[in-house]
Design an enzyme around this catalytic site. Structure first.
Site, short mmCIF file in Angstrom:
data_model
loop_
_atom_site.label_atom_id
_atom_site.label_comp_id
_atom_site.label_asym_id
_atom_site.label_seq_id
_atom_site.Cartn_x
_atom_site.Cartn_y
_atom_site.Cartn_z
N SER A 172 5.74 -9.23 -6.67
CA SER A 172 4.57 -9.17 -5.79
C SER A 172 4.21 -10.57 -5.28
CB SER A 172 3.40 -8.49 -6.50
OG SER A 172 2.39 -8.14 -5.59
N ASP A 268 6.95 0.32 0.10
CA ASP A 268 6.24 -0.43 -0.94
C ASP A 268 4.80 0.08 -1.05
OD1 ASP A 268 4.42 -2.79 -1.77
OD2 ASP A 268 6.40 -3.43 -2.42
N HIS A 335 6.12 -0.34 -6.46
CA HIS A 335 5.87 -1.77 -6.23
C HIS A 335 6.21 -2.51 -7.52
CE1 HIS A 335 3.99 -5.31 -4.47
NE2 HIS A 335 3.22 -5.46 -5.53
#
Length: 397
Positions: A172, A268, A335
Site C-alpha cells: 500500500s 484494488d 489489497h
C-alpha cells in the site's frame, strides 16, 4: 450448529494459521534518530522489527515497508499522531511475522532464512516528507524522508552493508514508498549487491472518481505540499512534472533503473473505495454495498470497475516492456497480497499461469524466470480471495 467434522476442520485450520503466525519479533527504536530530527509525526523515534537470517540467507535482506495511507492536512495528521501510524509510542512491542516475513520454509520458501525487516510507518507521507519547522501549537513533525534514511543507516550498520541480495518491498503506502525509494535504496548498497524492489498494492492510479472529479490528484497534491515532499521524490519525475504527479507510479516507474516487480490487484479494493468512489463522490452511499463485497455490485457499477481495470492496465502497460520488470496483476478484489499467508503462499492461493505470488516473486528475485502476467477480467479467476469488508473496516482517507 456445527457438526463434529466442521468443528474439527475449524480447529485444525486455526492451529495451522496459529503456526504460520507463530513468530513474534521485538520492536527496535532508532534512538539516535531523534537527534537528527528523524522522527514520527509526534516527535517519537522511528522503529522497526528485525528477525536475523541464517544459513544460506545470512547475507540476504528483505525490507518490508509498512503501509497505512497518508495525512494531507493538519487535522488529519493530528488525529494520526495519536495512533501507531503517527507515534512509535503507540506501536506494539512484538509484531507477528508471516507470509513474506515468515521464518518457515513451507510458508515462505525463498525468503524464510533471510534477514527480514518490518519498517514501521509513522510519518504519513510514504517516507518522503522533510519540513524543518515545527509548529509549537501542533507539535507535528513532517520528517518521513529523514526517518527513511535513519532506519536504512542503522540497518546498514547492523550488517546490510554486506548484503549479497537486498529486496526493498512494501504494501500500500509502503508499496508506493518501495517504488519511489527504489533507486535511492540501491545507491546505499555496495556495487555488486543484487538489489531489487517489490511494490505490493502500491500502484495508485491517477484517475477521476465516479463524479469526474480528480479527487486523488488533489489529495496527493495536499500531501506533497504539507510534508514538503517535492525535494525527496525521484528527480527523473519532478524534473518533468508537477511533484504531486510523482506520487503516481505511472509517471515514475518507467525511469526506475533498479529491477522492479509490480504486484497489484486490477480491482484494488482500497482504490475502488478511496479513489474511484470515495465518500465525497458517493454522498448517498450507493457504492457502499458494492465496496464491501464485489458480489453485491450492480451491473452498472461492475461496468465502471471494468473500465477502471482497463485504465489501470493501460497505465501499467504504458511503462513499456522491460527485461527486468516483473508483474503479477490478478483480477481479485483485494489489497496487499504479500502480508497475508493465504494470498502469498497457501494451498489455495491466487494463481496466474499456474503460479502463486510467492513463486512468481521468488523466481524473479533469483533470476530463475521472469514473470510478467496479467489476469483475465473479473470474475474469471476462481482462485481469487475476494475481500469482504464490514462497514467499520478501513476508514476512508
Amino acid at each position: 450448529m456445527f457438526n463434529f467434522k466442521q468443528w474439527l476442520i475449524l480447529v485444525v485450520f486455526s492451529l495451522v494459521m496459529l503456526n504460520t503466525q507463530g513468530l513474534f519479533v521485538n520492536i527496535t527504536f532508532v534512538q539516535n534518530a531523534v537527534a537528527k530530527g528523524a522522527v514520527c509525526l509526534d516527535g517519537s523515534p522511528p522503529a522497526y522489527h528485525l528477525d536475523r537470517g541464517s544459513g544460506t540467507g545470512i547475507n540476504s535482506w528483505l525490507i518490508q515497508l509498512e503501509g497505512g495511507g497518508w495525512c494531507n492536512n493538519v487535522t488529519n495528521c493530528l488525529s494520526r499522531m495519536h495512533t501507531r501510524l503517527g507515534s512509535s509510542k503507540k506501536m506494539v512491542e512484538n509484531l507477528a511475522f508471516s507470509a513474506i516475513l515468515s521464518n518457515k520454509k513451507q510458508y515462505n520458501p525463498d525468503f524464510y532464512n533471510w534477514n527480514r525487516v518490518k519498517v514501521r510507518y509513522c510519518d504519513g507521507s510514504s517516507f518522503t516528507g522533510d519540513v524543518q519547522a515545527v509548529n509549537p501549537a501542533t507539535n507535528l513533525h513532517f520528517r518521513g524522508a529523514r526517518v527513511w534514511l535513519a532506519v536504512m543507516q542503522e540497518l546498514l550498520a547492523k550488517g546490510m552493508i554486506n548484503a549479497e541480495n537486498a529486496v526493498l518491498s512494501g504494501c500500500s503506502a509502503g508499496g508506493l514508498a518501495s517504488l519511489m525509494h527504489c533507486d535511492s535504496f540501491h545507491a546505499l548498497l555496495p556495487m555488486g549487491t543484487n538489489v531489487k524492489c517489490l511494490s505490493d498494492a502500491g500502484f495508485f492510479l491517477n484517475t477521476r472518481d465516479v463524479l469526474g472529479v480528480q479527487y486523488i490528484k488533489t489529495y496527493f497534491d495536499d500531501v506533497v505540499t504539507l510534508h514538503g515532499s517535492a525535494k525527496n521524490l525521484p528527480r527523473s519525475c519532478t524534473s518533468r512534472l508537477n511533484p504531486a504527479m510523482c506520487f503516481f507510479p505511472q509517471y515514475v516507474a518507467r525511469q526506475i533503473r533498479t529491477p522492479l516487480f509490480i504486484l497489484n490487484a486490477a480491482y484494488d479494493s482500497w482504490q475502488i473505495k478511496n479513489i474511484l468512489a470515495p465518500r465525497a463522490a458517493d454522498p448517498y452511499g450507493k457504492w457502499q454495498s458494492c465496496q464491501l463485497d464485489i458480489k453485491n455490485c450492480e451491473p452498472n457499477q461492475l461496468k465502471v470497475m471494468q473500465d477502471f481495470r482497463l485504465e489501470f492496465l493501460s497505465a501499467v502497460i504504458g511503462l513499456g516492456r522491460s527485461s527486468s520488470r516483473g508483474m503479477f496483476i490478478d483480477s481479485c478484489y483485494t489489497h496487499c497480497q504479500t502480508e497475508t499467508q493465504t494470498s502469498w503462499f497457501w494451498q489455495d492461493s491466487p494463481i496466474l499461469n499456474r503460479t502463486t505470488i510467492a513463486k512468481a516473486v521468488g523466481d524473479w528475485v533469483y533470476d530463475r524466470t521472469l514473470f510478467q502476467k496479467i489476469d483475465c477480467p473479473y470474475p474469471c479467476n476462481p482462485t481469487c480471495h475476494h475481500r469482504v469488508f464490514t462497514p467499520q473496516d478501513a476508514p476512508p482517507i
